[in-house]
Design a protein around this motif. Structure first.
Motif, PDB file in Angstrom:
ATOM      1  N   MET A  38       1.512   9.866 -36.587  1.00 39.70           N
ATOM      2  CA  MET A  38       0.867   8.667 -37.102  1.00 39.70           C
ATOM      3  C   MET A  38       0.191   7.840 -36.014  1.00 39.70           C
ATOM      4  N   ILE A  39       0.602   8.001 -34.777  1.00 39.63           N
ATOM      5  CA  ILE A  39      -0.015   7.212 -33.696  1.00 39.63           C
ATOM      6  C   ILE A  39      -1.472   7.607 -33.500  1.00 39.63           C
TER       7      ILE A  39
ATOM      8  N   LEU B 297      -3.857   3.501 -28.521  1.00 42.33           N
ATOM      9  CA  LEU B 297      -3.034   4.406 -29.315  1.00 42.33           C
ATOM     10  C   LEU B 297      -3.325   5.876 -29.010  1.00 42.33           C
TER      11      LEU B 297
ATOM     12  N   VAL C 191      -8.294   5.854 -37.393  1.00 45.86           N
ATOM     13  CA  VAL C 191      -8.642   4.857 -38.408  1.00 45.86           C
ATOM     14  C   VAL C 191      -9.255   3.625 -37.756  1.00 45.86           C
ATOM     15  N   LEU C 192      -8.676   3.177 -36.677  1.00 44.09           N
ATOM     16  CA  LEU C 192      -9.177   1.975 -36.000  1.00 44.09           C
ATOM     17  C   LEU C 192     -10.560   2.201 -35.411  1.00 44.09           C
TER      18      LEU C 192
ATOM     19  N   ARG D 162       6.287  10.494 -37.350  1.00 41.93           N
ATOM     20  CA  ARG D 162       6.115   9.217 -36.645  1.00 41.93           C
ATOM     21  C   ARG D 162       5.317   9.389 -35.359  1.00 41.93           C
TER      22      ARG D 162
ATOM     23  N   GLY E  51      -7.691   1.389 -30.597  1.00 41.95           N
ATOM     24  CA  GLY E  51      -7.816   2.836 -30.777  1.00 41.95           C
ATOM     25  C   GLY E  51      -7.660   3.587 -29.472  1.00 41.95           C
TER      26      GLY E  51
ATOM     27  N   SER F 263      -3.566   6.593 -36.577  1.00 43.01           N
ATOM     28  CA  SER F 263      -3.913   5.164 -36.550  1.00 43.01           C
ATOM     29  C   SER F 263      -5.083   4.906 -35.608  1.00 43.01           C
ATOM     30  N   SER F 264      -5.100   5.631 -34.501  1.00 42.96           N
ATOM     31  CA  SER F 264      -6.209   5.482 -33.558  1.00 42.96           C
ATOM     32  C   SER F 264      -7.524   5.886 -34.203  1.00 42.96           C
TER      33      SER F 264
ATOM     34  N   SER G 276     -10.657  -3.276 -32.680  1.00 45.21           N
ATOM     35  CA  SER G 276     -10.298  -1.969 -33.234  1.00 45.21           C
ATOM     36  C   SER G 276     -10.538  -0.859 -32.221  1.00 45.21           C
TER      37      SER G 276
END
Length: 1176
Positions: free
Chosen positions: A149-150, A379, A156-157, A146, A376, A153-154, A372
Motif C-alpha cells: 500500500m505504500i 512514499l 495515487v498522490l 501493508r 509521493g 499511495s505514492s 502530493s
C-alpha cells in the motif's frame, strides 16, 4: 560503567571520536534560477539573450554525463573493457533516448513557462514509474498488503498532482496555447525521465530478458556508460538546437557573449551537484544514512521553495502601498543580480491569474499538487529509511546507476538507491548470520621471550574482543546462545620444536619458553576486576598435550572461550619448516602472522571488512611498523613509512598491491584454493630461479599467483601491526639480500605475463603494467643513479671536472663489486659498513653544498634546488597527512645520508650473493644450518583440520653458504633430514608429554581416528622429509652460481650503459645539453646565466618526478577513503562490541566438562594502570 567498559586501554582504536552530521549541499536553487532566467517574463537576462539561459540548462543536463563519460573512459583504459551484447546496446540506446528526451523537453521546453512553486515540486513526480515497479515487484513476491500500500499511495498522490496541475493551468486559468502544450510536455517528460531507474527493479521481475540485460550491463558497465553518456549528450544537444529556432529565438546573441549570471549559475550547479553526490556516498559509507542523506534530501524541495519565496515575501513594496502583491513588482533591470533574480521569481508567480487575482481554488490546486508530488516522492523512497548497509559499502551496491541527474539531484539520488524486497532482506539476514571464521596462524622458530609475548598478548586481546559465544535470555526468559559474527581460532606452528635427551624426545627450550609465556599472559587476561589487590584467578583451566603424526600439539581454552593450538613440529617426522593448512570456504579467512607481530583487534576487523565486502579481494595487508632501537631501525622506520605512504597506496589505487607481507596479512581461503594458486605454490623448487623467486620471498610469490589468477590484493592504512626489525647492520643486509632478488624476480614474472594478467585481472591494466615497468627500470638503474649523485657531490664539494668526478664516483663501487666475488659474506658486509659511513659524510657535505650553491646563485630555481625543495615539501605534506606518524620525518635525514648504502652497496651485495639462499637471520648455533634445499616455507590448503597460512622470514628454505675462504664460489647444501640419529621419534614415544605434564600440568589427550588418518595422508603426500643425493645438491649449487653470474652481468651491464651514456653526453658538452634560463625568485630572468642539463638526466628526472606526483595524488585519494572506513568502523563496531562482549564473565564458566580449574593466588597492584599490567 558501560561506557568505560567499551573503551578499554587494550584497544586504543575503541576510543570513539565525535562525528558531526554531514552537511549535504543543497544547491538546486541555482538550477531553478537558471530556468527562471529563461522565462520570457523575467528581466535578469535580456530577451535577446534568452538562448544563453537555455544553453546553460543544457550544460547542467550534460554535465553529469560528461563526468560519467570521462570516468568510464578512464576505467575502460585502466580497468575493464568488456563489450556488451547487441541486444543490450539496443535496449540501452532506446531507454537512454527516452530519458534524455524527457529531461530535455521538461527542463528546456516546458519548465521555463511555469512558476517557481510548480518548477520546484514537479521534479518530485519523476518517481511515478519507480512506485509502479515497486508495486509489481512486491505483488510478484507476494509481499504483505501493508507494504504494497505504500507505493500504491505514492502512485495515487503523484497522479493527483498531475490532475490538479493540469486543472490549474488548463481549466481554472485560461493559459496560452504555448503554456498548454508545455503542460502536456511536462507530464510526458516526467514519465519518460522516470524510466531512468528501471534497472533498480529489473531483477525483481520474472522476465528473463530484463535479467539478462541487467547482468550484461553489470558485466560491461564501462562500455555501457560510455554509450549512454554519449546518447544523452547528443539528445540534449539536438533538443536544444531544435527548440531555439522553433521558438522564434536566435543563436546569434550567444555567439557574442553569455551573461555572467548564466555562467555563475551553471558553475554553481555543476560543482555543488558533484559535491553533493560525493557527500551522499560518503554519508552512506559512514552509516549516516538517515540524518545525513535521507532527511536532507526529503527537506531539499521544501528548503529550496523557502529560499525562493522568503526573499519575495519580504521584498520592499513599490510606489503603490494599497495595491495588490503583484502590482508592487519593481521593474528592476540592473543592480545586484541576486536582487534581479528575486524579482524574476516574483514575476513568474504574478504571470499566473490565480496569483495575480488571488483565486483561492487555483491556489489550492497549486498547493495540493505540490504537496502530493512531494509526499509521493517520500512514499516511493521510504524503503531507503530501512535499508541495511555495511560499513564501506561499495558504491555500486548502494546505488544502481553510476552518476546523478543534473536537473533532479535529490530525486535521482533517492530513486537510484538500491531497492530490496523485504522477504529477500529477511533471507539475506539469515545468510549473514553465518559467522566468518578467521584462523590466525603464526610461525615460530627461535623467537625470544619478548617476541613471543607480543604475539600471544595480541591473540588474547582478540579473544577478549570477540568472545566465542554469549548467553542471553530471550523474551521467554530462556537462555540462548548468541554466536559472534566473527569466530577466531588461534594456531602457532613451531618449527624444530624437539630435542634429544637421555630420557627421550623432549620439547626444546624455545617451546618451553612459549609455554611459560602463555601461562603468564593467561593469568593477566583472566582478571576482570582490577580494583582488588588480591584475587584468586583460574589459570589455564584447559590445557591438553596431544601426540600427532607430525610431532605434538598443545591445546588451550582461552578466557573467553576461543581455542589456541600450538603445533610442535618434529623435523624427523615431517618436512622441516614446511607449513600447511586447509579449508576452502568463502567465509573462511586466514591471518598470517610472524612470531613477533603485535596488533590490536581493530586492525584485524578492518582487514576483515575489505574481504567481507569485496568478493574479488583475495588478500589484504595492513600498515607494518618496524620496532626496535638503533640507527638501523630508525632508517627502516622512515623507509617503511615512505613505502606505505606512497608506494603501497599508489599500488592500491592505480592497480593492485604486489606484495601482502606475511607478518600481518589476511587471505581468503577460496582464493588460495583457486586454480594455479596453491597448486603452483606447493610445487617443489627444481630450478635455480625457483629458489630465488619462490623460496626467498614466498609472500610476494603467493601474491603474484593471486594477481595472475585474477584476485585483487589491497592495503588498509588504518590496520596497524608492529614487528621487530633487524637492529644490526649485518642482519639488515642479510635480510635485504633475500628480499631484493625475490622482489625483482616476481615483478619481472608479473610484467612478463602482463598482457594475460590484465585480461584476467580487472584491477591490473596495461597502463598500470607500464607504471610498474618504469618503477622496475628505476630500481634496476638505482646503483648507476647513485653514482651520478655522488659524482655531483664531488663537483659541488671539490669543484672538480664532471668526468673526473664520475670516474671517482664509479671506482669504489666497482672495487667493492670485485671484492664481493672473492671475499666471504661477513667480510663483504664489514667493507660495506665502512663505506656506508664514508658515504654518509659525503651526503652530509652534499646537502650543505647544495644549500650553499642556492645562496650563492641567489635563486632556488635550479634543477638541484627544485629537486631538493620538491622532495622535502612532498615528504612533509605526506607526513602531515599521517599525523600520528609525523614524527618519523626526523629519521628522513638519516635515510638521506644512507641512500648510497641502501641503493648502491646493498644492491651490489644482494646481486652477487644471490646464490646464497639461506635466511641469515635468527641463526643460533648449529640449528641454523639444519636446513634442506626442499625445506620450502609454503602452505597446502587441502582438507579439514588445522588451518594456517602466512609468510614468515624466519621459517623457510635454507641452503647455507659454506664458510670457506673463497666465499660465494663454494656453496654446500646440507640436508639435516638424513641425520646421524638412528632412532626416529614414533607415535608411541610420549616422553615429551610426560615431561610437560610434570612441569606444566598438561592433560594428556589423543587425536580422533579421522584426524590422525588425515595427518598421515597429508604427511605422506606433501610433508615427508626430503631426501636428496649429494649429486642433486651439487647441481643446485652450480645452477645457483650460474644464475647469479647471468643476472649480475645483465644487471650491472645496464648500469654501465647508463653511466657510459652519461659520460659521453658530458664529454660532448654544450652541443646537445639543454639550456635552462636562470630565474630569480622575483620572476625575472638572467640574460647571461643559464643552467645546462643533458637529455638523459632530464628524462630520468621527469620520469621520477612523474612517478612521485602519481603516488602523491593516489595517496591523497587513499587517505580520504581510509578515513571514511575508520569513521564507519568506530561508529558501528561499538554496537557489535556491546552485542558480543561478555561482561564480568567467570572463567570457570568456559570449561570443559569434568575439568576443575587450577586456582592460584594472583597479586595485582591497583595503583598501576591496567594497560601497564597487561603489556598492551
Amino acid at each position: 560503567m558501560e561506557k568505560t567498559e567499551f573503551s578499554q586501554p587494550w584497544d586504543a582504536s575503541r576510543e570513539v571520536p565525535i562525528i558531526q552530521s554531514e552537511q549535504i549541499p543543497r544547491k538546486r536553487t541555482s538550477f531553478l534560477l537558471l530556468i527562471t532566467s529563461g522565462n520570457n517574463q523575467t528581466k535578469s537576462v535580456h530577451s535577446d539573450q534568452k538562448p544563453s539561459s537555455l544553453l546553460g540548462i543544457g550544460f547542467v543536463l550534460a554535465g553529469p554525463n560528461v563526468l560519467l563519460l570521462l570516468k568510464s573512459i578512464w576505467k575502460f583504459i585502466f580497468k575493464s573493457a568488456v563489450m556488451p551484447f547487441k541486444k543490450t546496446v539496443f535496449w540501452v540506446l532506446c531507454v537512454e533516448f527516452l530519458v534524455a528526451l524527457g529531461a530535455a523537453v521538461l527542463t528546456i521546453v516546458s519548465m521555463p513557462h511555469f512558476d517557481i512553486v510548480t518548477n520546484v515540486m514537479i521534479l518530485n513526480s519523476v518517481s511515478i514509474l519507480s512506485a509502479v515497479f515497486q508495486v509489481v515487484a512486491e505483488c510478484l513476491a507476494k509481499e504483505r498488503k501493508r507494504f504494497i500500500m505504500i507505493p500504491v499511495s505514492s502512485i495515487v498522490l503523484i497522479i493527483l498532482g498531475y490532475v490538479l496541475f493540469a486543472v490549474s493551468y488548463l481549466i481554472i486559468e485560461q493559459s496560452s496555447l504555448e503554456v498548454k502544450i508545455s503542460v502536456g510536455f511536462a507530464i510526458v517528460g516526467t514519465i519518460f525521465v522516470s524510466l531512468n531507474w528501471w534497472e533498480n527493479y529489473s531483477t525483481l521481475f520474472d522476465v528473463s530478458f530484463l535479467a539478462d540485460i541487467s547482468k550484461d550491463i553489470a558485466r560491461s558497465r564501462n562500455v555501457v556508460s560510455i554509450i549512454s553518456s554519449l546518447m544523452r549528450i547528443l539528445v540534449t544537444a539536438a533538443v536544444l538546437g531544435a527548440f531555439v529556432p522553433l521558438s522564434g529565438q536566435d543563436w546569434k546573441s550567444v555567439s557574442h557573449s553569455i551573461p555572467t549570471v548564466v555562467i555563475s549559475l551553471v558553475a554553481i550547479q555543476i560543482v555543488s551537484s558533484a559535491l553533493c553526490r560525493w557527500f551522499v556516498v560518503v554519508a552512506c559509507k559512514m552509516h549516516a544514512l538517515r540524518h545525513s542523506f535521507l532527511i536532507p534530501m526529503y527537506l531539499a524541495s521544501i528548503t529550496v521553495l523557502a529560499v525562493a519565496l522568503v526573499p519575495v515575501a519580504i521584498m520592499p513594496l513599490g510606489p503603490k502601498p494599497n495595491s495588490t502583491f503583484c502590482e508592487n513588482v519593481q521593474e528592476t533591470s540592473y543592480g545586484i543580480w541576486m536582487d534581479m533574480m528575486t524579482s524574476d521569481v516574483k514575476r513568474t508567480l504574478c504571470v499566473r491569474n490565480i496569483v495575480k487575482n488571488v483565486r483561492s481554488e487555483g491556489l489550492a490546486c497549486m498547493a495540493i499538487s505540490a504537496l502530493s508530488w512531494w509526499l509521493g516522492l517520500i512514499l516511493s523512497t521510504i524503503y531507503v529509511w530501512y535499508l541495511r548497509i555495511h560499513r564501506i559499502e561499495r558504491t555500486q551496491d548502494l546505488f544502481v546507476g553510476r552518476m546523478y541527474e543534473g536537473a533532479f539531484l535529490e530525486q535521482s539520488m533517492l530513486l537510484n538507491t538500491r531497492f530490496e524486497i523485504r522477504k529477500k532482506v529477511i533471507e539475506k539476514k539469515k545468510l549473514e548470520k553465518e559467522s566468518i571464521k578467521v584462523f590466525l596462524c603464526g610461525t615460530m622458530w627461535h623467537e625470544t621471550y619478548d617476541e613471543m609475548m607480543k604475539i600471544i598478548i595480541s591473540m588474547f586481546r582478540l579473544d577478549k574482543y570477540r568472545p566465542k559465544a554469549k548467553i542471553n535470555k530471550n523474551k521467554d526468559k530462556q537462555e540462548e546462545q548468541i554466536k559472534s559474527d566473527v569466530e577466531f581460532e588461534f594456531h602457532i606452528y613451531f618449527d624444530d620444536a624437539f630435542k634429544d635427551t637421555d630420557h627421550g624426545r623432549h620439547a626444546n627450550e624455545y617451546a618451553e619458553t612459549l609455554v611459560e609465556v602463555i601461562k603468564e599472559v593467561y593469568s593477566i587476561f583472566s582478571v576482570e576486576n582490577t580494583s582488588t589487590v588480591f584475587k584468586q584467578v583460574p589459570t589455564l583451566c584447559s590445557q591438553k598435550s596431544i601426540q600427532t603424526p607430525y610431532g605434538g600439539r598443545l591445546e588451550y581454552s582461552l578466557p573467553k572461550g576461543n581455542v589456541l593450538m600450538v603445533h610442535l613440529k618434529d623435523k624427523q617426522l615431517i618436512r622441516h619448516k614446511k607449513r600447511w593448512s586447509q579449508r576452502e570456504k568463502d567465509n573462511t579467512y586466514i591471518l598470517a602472522l610472524d612470531g613477533d607481530t603485535d596488533f590490536q583487534p581493530s586492525a584485524v576487523m578492518l582487514l576483515i571488512d575489505r574481504l567481507k565486502l569485496y568478493p574479488e579481494v583475495g588478500a589484504a595487508c595492513g600498515r607494518i611498523h618496524p620496532t626496535g632501537t638503533g640507527p638501523m631501525v630508525w632508517y627502516q622506520k622512515f623507509e617503511y613509512a615512505v613505502g606505505h605512504w606512497l608506494q603501497k597506496s599508489a599500488e592500491h589505487v592505480l592497480g593492485c598491491v604486489l606484495c601482502s607481507p606475511g607478518c600481518f596479512s589476511l587471505f581468503r581461503g577460496s582464493a588460495l584454493m583457486d586454480d594455479n594458486v596453491m597448486k603452483r605454490y606447493t610445487t617443489k623448487a627444481t630450478e635455480a630461479s625457483h629458489h630465488v623467486q619462490y623460496d626467498q620471498g614466498e609472500d610476494r610469490w603467493l601474491c603474484t599467483l593471486l594477481l595472475q589468477q585474477g584476485w585483487r590484493v589491497e592495503y588498509n592504512a588504518a590496520s596497524d601491526a608492529y614487528t621487530n626489525a633487524p637492529q644490526e647492520f649485518k642482519e639488515f643486509y642479510n635480510q635485504r639480500r633475500r628480499c631484493g632478488p625475490s622482489t625483482m624476480a616476481n615483478t619481472i614474472d608479473l610484467l612478463g605475463s602482463g598482457g594475460l594478467t590484465s585480461e584476467r585481472n580487472s584491477s591490473i591494466s596495461k597502463p598500470y603494467i607500464l607504471y610498474q615497468i618504469i618503477s622496475m627500470a628505476a630500481s634496476i638503474l638505482g646503483p648507476a643513479t647513485i653514482c651520478l649523485l655522488i659524482a655531483g657531490s664531488f663537483v659541488f664539494i671539490f669543484q672538480m671536472g664532471t668526468n673526473t668526478a664520475l670516474a671517482l664516483a664509479v671506482a669504489p663501487p666497482a672495487v667493492y663489486l670485485i671484492l664481493c666475488f672473492k671475499l666471504r659474506p661477513d667480510t663483504q658486509i664489514t667493507i660495506a659498513a665502512v663505506m656506508s659511513i664514508c658515504y654518509a659524510f659525503l651526503m652530509a657535505g652534499t646537502i650543505l653544498s647544495i644549500i650553499g650553491d642556492l645562496i650563492r646563485s641567489n635563486t632556488f630555481m635550479t634543477p638541484s634546488g627544485l629537486f631538493l625543495i620538491g622532495m622535502v615539501l612532498l615528504y612533509l605534506i605526506t607526513a602531515a597527512l599521517h599525523p600520528q606518524e609525523f614524527s618519523l620525518v626526523i629519521y628522513g635525514l638519516l635515510y638521506f645520508l644512507c641512500i648510497p648504502s641502501g641503493y648502491l652497496l646493498l644492491a651490489i651485495y644482494s646481486i652477487v650473493n644471490m646464490n646464497n639462499v639461506s635466511w641469515g637471520t635468527r641463526e643460533t648455533g648449529g640449528q641454523a644450518k639444519t636446513a634442506t634445499v626442499g625445506a620450502i616455507k609454503k602452505q597446502i590448503l587441502n582438507a579439514a583440520c588445522c588451518p594456517c597460512l602466512g609468510s614468515r622470514e624466519d621459517a623457510s628454505v635454507e641452503i647455507p653458504q659454506a664458510e670457506t675462504p673463497s666465499g660465494t664460489e663454494n656453496v654446500q647444501v646440507q640436508v639435516p633430514l638424513e641425520t646421524k640419529r638412528s632412532r626416529k621419534c614414533s607415535l608411541t614415544d610420549c616422553a615429551w608429554i610426560e615431561h610437560l605434564k610434570e612441569s606444566y600440568d598438561f592433560h594428556k589427550s589423543t587425536l580422533t581416528e579421522d584426524e590422525n588418518d588425515f595427518w598421515k595422508d597429508l604427511q605422506k603426500m606433501y610433508l615427508e622429509p626430503l631426501k636428496e643425493s649429494k649429486e642433486q645438491q651439487d647441481k643446485i649449487a652450480d645452477d645457483l652460481r650460474e644464475l647469479r653470474n647471468k643476472v649480475a652481468f645483465v644487471y650491472f651491464f645496464c648500469n654501465a650503459l647508463w653511466l657510459v651514456a652519461t659520460f659521453f653526453l658530458q664529454a660532448i658538452g654544450d652541443n646537445i645539453s639543454i639550456k635552462i634560463p636562470k630565474v630569480y625568485p622575483n620572476g625575472t630572468q638572467s640574460k647571461t646565466e643559464t643552467f645546462s642539463i643533458d637529455p638523459i638526466a632530464l628524462m630520468f628526472l621527469l620520469s621520477f618526478a612523474l612517478l612521485l606526483i602519481m603516488q602523491f595524488f593516489a595517496m591523497l585519494y587513499h587517505r580520504i577513503y581510509t578515513f571514511i572506513h575508520f569513521v564507519a568502523y568506530v561508529d558501528t563496531e561499538i554496537k557489535d562490541l556491546r552485542k558480543y562482549s561478555i561482561p564480568n564473565v567467570d572463567s570457570n564458566s568456559i570449561q570443559h566438562e569434568n575439568e576443575e580449574p587450577d586456582i592460584s593466588l594472583f597479586f595485582l597492584n591497583p595503583n598501576i594502570p591496567r594497560g601497564s599490567v597487561t603489556l598492551v
